[in-house]
Design a protein around this motif. Structure first.
Motif, short mmCIF file in Angstrom:
data_model
loop_
_atom_site.label_atom_id
_atom_site.label_comp_id
_atom_site.label_asym_id
_atom_site.label_seq_id
_atom_site.Cartn_x
_atom_site.Cartn_y
_atom_site.Cartn_z
N MET A 98 0.84 -1.21 0.00
CA MET A 98 0.00 0.00 0.00
C MET A 98 0.87 1.25 0.00
N ASN A 99 0.65 2.15 -0.95
CA ASN A 99 1.39 3.40 -0.97
C ASN A 99 0.83 4.35 0.08
N LEU A 100 1.74 5.00 0.80
CA LEU A 100 1.27 5.97 1.79
C LEU A 100 0.81 7.23 1.07
N PRO A 101 -0.31 7.80 1.52
CA PRO A 101 -0.79 9.02 0.85
C PRO A 101 0.07 10.21 1.26
N SER A 102 0.09 11.20 0.40
CA SER A 102 0.86 12.40 0.74
C SER A 102 0.16 13.13 1.88
N PRO A 103 0.91 13.93 2.66
CA PRO A 103 0.28 14.69 3.75
C PRO A 103 -0.86 15.59 3.26
N THR A 104 -0.68 16.17 2.08
CA THR A 104 -1.73 17.05 1.56
C THR A 104 -3.00 16.27 1.30
N LEU A 105 -2.84 15.09 0.69
CA LEU A 105 -4.01 14.25 0.40
C LEU A 105 -4.72 13.88 1.70
N LEU A 106 -3.94 13.50 2.69
CA LEU A 106 -4.52 13.10 3.97
C LEU A 106 -5.24 14.28 4.64
N ALA A 107 -4.58 15.43 4.64
CA ALA A 107 -5.19 16.62 5.27
C ALA A 107 -6.46 17.03 4.53
N GLN A 108 -6.42 16.99 3.20
CA GLN A 108 -7.61 17.37 2.42
C GLN A 108 -8.76 16.38 2.68
N ALA A 109 -8.40 15.11 2.80
CA ALA A 109 -9.43 14.09 3.07
C ALA A 109 -10.04 14.31 4.45
N ILE A 110 -9.20 14.62 5.43
CA ILE A 110 -9.71 14.86 6.79
C ILE A 110 -10.64 16.08 6.81
N LEU A 111 -10.24 17.10 6.06
CA LEU A 111 -11.08 18.30 5.97
C LEU A 111 -12.46 17.95 5.37
N SER A 112 -12.44 17.14 4.31
CA SER A 112 -13.71 16.69 3.70
C SER A 112 -14.53 15.94 4.73
N GLY A 113 -13.86 15.10 5.52
CA GLY A 113 -14.55 14.31 6.55
C GLY A 113 -15.19 15.18 7.61
N ILE A 114 -14.48 16.24 8.01
CA ILE A 114 -15.04 17.15 9.01
C ILE A 114 -16.30 17.83 8.48
N PHE A 115 -16.23 18.24 7.22
CA PHE A 115 -17.38 18.94 6.64
C PHE A 115 -18.60 18.02 6.51
N VAL A 116 -18.37 16.83 5.98
CA VAL A 116 -19.52 15.92 5.81
C VAL A 116 -20.00 15.45 7.19
N GLY A 117 -19.07 15.32 8.14
CA GLY A 117 -19.44 14.92 9.50
C GLY A 117 -20.32 15.97 10.16
N ALA A 118 -20.04 17.24 9.89
CA ALA A 118 -20.87 18.32 10.45
C ALA A 118 -22.29 18.22 9.91
N LEU A 119 -22.41 17.83 8.66
CA LEU A 119 -23.75 17.67 8.08
C LEU A 119 -24.46 16.46 8.72
N TYR A 120 -23.72 15.38 8.95
CA TYR A 120 -24.31 14.24 9.68
C TYR A 120 -24.84 14.74 11.03
N GLY A 121 -24.03 15.56 11.69
CA GLY A 121 -24.40 16.07 13.01
C GLY A 121 -25.66 16.93 12.95
N LEU A 122 -25.73 17.79 11.95
CA LEU A 122 -26.90 18.67 11.82
C LEU A 122 -28.16 17.87 11.52
N LEU A 123 -28.00 16.88 10.63
CA LEU A 123 -29.16 16.01 10.33
C LEU A 123 -29.56 15.20 11.55
N GLY A 124 -28.55 14.83 12.34
CA GLY A 124 -28.82 13.99 13.51
C GLY A 124 -29.36 14.76 14.70
N LEU A 125 -29.16 16.08 14.71
CA LEU A 125 -29.54 16.88 15.89
C LEU A 125 -31.04 16.75 16.19
N GLY A 126 -31.86 17.06 15.22
CA GLY A 126 -33.31 16.99 15.43
C GLY A 126 -33.78 15.58 15.73
#
Lengths: 399, 285
Positions: free
Chosen positions: B1-29
């Motif tokens: 398995m090739n290790l991802p570049s730090p930029t790729l990993l950071a960008q992916a984590i950022l995407s995860g935070i954003f979509v996670g916030a939407l999960y949270g908002l949908l889950g709140l009510g």
């Protein structure tokens, strides 16, 4: 003189008889044709296209005296995009509604379900867009979508031929695909074909159909930086990936999408120069095919009236229309509604359709692979490959 | 398995935070109605999509700014939510039955959406859609950032209301022990209707975020149910901040899975996390 008078009277009588025949309304008990379509559920966006095409075709057919002089009645039921329901409804169409003929539902899984029922009752099944020819083992099934028997080999070669003829042939490739069966197997074929042609694969990944988050996938493609990306996308997935790539300011040098939602993709600015598969587009030479120009005009008007976001005729609408053309050609030629007679005729004849001449004498009753490569150019889809199917003056554009 | 570049990993984590916030908002009510009203309201997802389509309609046809559509959608949905609660209360629907009844309601709302907007894909072309900020090598799209900020703001506001105000204390008391709360003068029926309305308004707000960031099609509402349920259960029923934290954990885990391995493994993440939480803290949900 008297002879001339008789001749004129005979001519007039003949003309009147012909005119009456031409304008005759179909009469007698209706020919009942049964279908299901995904009118609700996840496949409904495309199902409603097939419904509209069927409505248009039946109206046109009845206006030209129906089938065998009898009116045509199309019984279409909503399979809710579910295979098990499609199976039950085809049973019902045959045993309860007692339809004379069958037409297929939309989507590979539902067609496969309907095919099993048709086989059990020895009914012929003409279907619109079945994606995996090797699974179509029933002898009396006929595809309206001219994929050819081995699209996983033939079509990637068509795409890579197009790119090889472009000013910047790719040297590296990334294959990313949905696990939706009819796109995944072609993507796997693309990997093999690319390898044989000497392209270096720098990335392969797949995702579950229904995936919502494309950010990390876009980031991986950007990281791999390929010359060409083969995207095994179906429906909205293509747009979702394009949007995700745009958000990280990335656009691949060349990108191909297998079966994208054509309307949303052509409207997306980030889809500039994106490639996709097609069997029909609204330009010459396709518009020269029998019935094509009239159908396109009618469909455009009716789709706008029905409130469809995309009113253009492309693969789905064309395959749907083709299915009806195949059915009409077989019934008209044989003057029969007997499934075995019709199936036998189709296996030994070609049918002129809006996507070209179709034959059914190859493996799994498939004929030639008539899939073309189209590209988003100036906000519209145009076929760019092969040259004989390309829009007048159109050439493959590179970034 | 090739290790991802730090930029790729950071960008992916950022995407995860954003979509996670939407999960949270949908889950709140969903979390509030499940934990405090004992109603498992599946129609929450249908309301969120209805909100998304209304936002699309007002923005596309009416030319209204998508964020301004919230001013129309939130009050409208508040009334709708209170009405749904009235219906469920009138027939004394049990939690399990509320799941079935609201599933029926979901199907009805989906059909209404499909009838009016058809099954075609709809994309809200807002002025925010094309704006992306740069933070070093990372890209931060404005619609996702807006979703994140709205989600965090609403979750914190609801949490603070429940924790620090008399109204919030009364709602929690009524959820804990309705007869005793009533003995102290808490009007449980009014508070329940109010809370139900707030939950529906939160669904409407999540809908506006969905319209800002996603292409819409009616049947897509079902794609969110599993993961948001997982976020709600991991976060804790009746919790305001729990679904947000759980959503972000799930979103980031999914994104890292996508960046490191086959993206097709990502859907396993939310349910694996749920199983782990249930094993480690069985009383959580």
């Amino acid at each position: 003189m008297r002879l001339t008078r008789y001749a004129v009277v005979a001519l007039l009588v003949g003309i009147m008889a012909l005119a009456q025949q031409a304008s005759a309304a179909p009469s007698g008990p209706p020919v009942r044709i049964g279908s299901t379509l995904a009118l609700t559920g996840p496949l409904a966006a495309t199902g409603q296209v097939h419904k509209l095409v069927g409505d248009i075709y039946v109206e046109q057919l009845n206006a030209r005296n129906g089938l065998l002089g009898r009116p045509v009645e199309w019984i279409v039921k909503d399979d809710q995009s579910k295979q098990d329901l499609a199976r039950t409804l085809y049973e019902q169409l045959i045993t309860v509604d007692k339809v004379d003929l069958l037409l297929g539902p939309y989507a590979t899984g539902n067609i496969l379900a309907a095919m099993a029922v048709a086989q059990r009752y020895n009914k012929m099944l003409i279907h619109h867009t079945f994606g995996i020819p090797s699974l179509a083992t029933y002898d009396m099934q006929f595809p309206a979508w001219s994929l050819g028997p081995d699209p996983a080999t033939t079509f990637p070669n068509t795409v890579l031929d197009a790119l090889a003829a472009s000013p910047k042939p790719p040297k590296t490739i990334a294959v990313v695909t949905s696990k939706f069966p009819s796109v995944q197997f072609v993507a796997m074929g693309a990997r093999e074909v690319a390898k044989k042609r000497g392209l270096k694969e720098v990335l392969f990944l797949d995702w579950e159909f229904g995936n919502r988050e494309f950010g990390p996938i876009a980031a991986r493609i950007k990281d791999a930086n390929p010359d060409f990306v083969w995207v095994g996308a179906i429906g909205l997935e293509g747009n979702q990936l394009l949007e995700a790539m745009k958000k990280i300011d990335y656009m691949p040098a060349e990108q191909f999408y297998m079966y994208p939602a054509p309307g949303p993709m052509v409207k997306a600015p980030e889809a500039k120069n994106a490639l996709a598969a097609t069997i029909f587009e609204e330009h010459a030479p396709f518009l020269n095919n029998p019935g094509a120009a009239e159908f396109v005009k009618t469909f455009n008007e009716r789709a706008a009236k029905a409130g469809l976001a995309d009113t253009a005729v492309e693969t789905q609408a064309a395959a749907s229309y083709t299915a009806w053309q195949i059915l009409e050609a077989a019934v008209t030629a044989t003057r029969s509604l007997d499934d075995k007679v019709l199936a036998q005729w189709l296996k030994t004849h070609t049918v002129d359709t809006i996507q070209g001449k179709l034959r059914f004498n190859g493996p799994s009753n498939y004929g030639d692979d008539l899939m073309r490569v189209k590209q988003v150019q100036n906000g519209r889809w145009v076929v760019v490959w092969p040259p004989e199917a390309a829009a007048p003056g159109a050439k493959l554009m590179v970034q | 398995m090739n290790l991802p570049s730090p930029t790729l990993l950071a960008q992916a984590i950022l995407s995860g935070i954003f979509v996670g916030a939407l999960y949270g908002l949908l889950g709140l009510g969903l979390s509030l109605s499940w934990g405090l009203l004992r109603q498992i309201n599946l129609s929450h997802f249908a309301l969120a999509f209805l909100g998304a389509y209304l936002s699309y309609q007002l923005a596309t046809v009416g030319g209204v700014d998508p964020l301004v559509t919230l001013l129309v959608i939130a009050p409208l949905f508040f009334v709708l939510g209170a009405a749904i609660h009235g219906l469920l209360s009138r027939f004394a629907v049990t939690p399990l039955n509320s799941l079935l009844v609201t599933f029926g309601l979901t199907v009805i709302i989906e059909s209404v959406i499909q009838w009016y907007w058809t099954a075609d894909y709809r994309r809200l072309a807002s002025r925010y859609a094309d704006i992306t900020f740069r933070a070093g090598p990372l890209f931060v799209p404005l619609p996702e950032l807006m979703t994140f900020l709205l989600s965090v703001s609403l979750c914190v506001a609801v949490w603070a209301t429940l924790r620090y105000t008399d109204l919030g204390k009364a709602i929690r008391a009524a959820a804990e022990d309705a007869p005793i709360a009533a003995a102290f003068g808490v009007n449980q029926r009014t508070l329940a209707a109010l809370l139900s309305g707030v939950c529906a308004a939160l669904a409407g707000a999540a809908g506006v975020c969905l319209a800002l960031t996603y292409t819409l099609t009616p049947s897509q509402l079902y794609a969110w149910i599993g993961v948001v349920f997982a976020a709600v259960m991991i976060g804790g029923l009746g919790s305001a901040l729990g679904p947000l934290f759980a959503g972000i954990v799930i979103g980031v885990s999914e994104a890292i899975t996508m960046a490191l391995t086959a993206p097709s493994w990502a859907p396993l993440v939310s349910f694996s996390l749920l199983i782990v939480v249930l094993l480690v803290r069985p009383g959580r949900a």
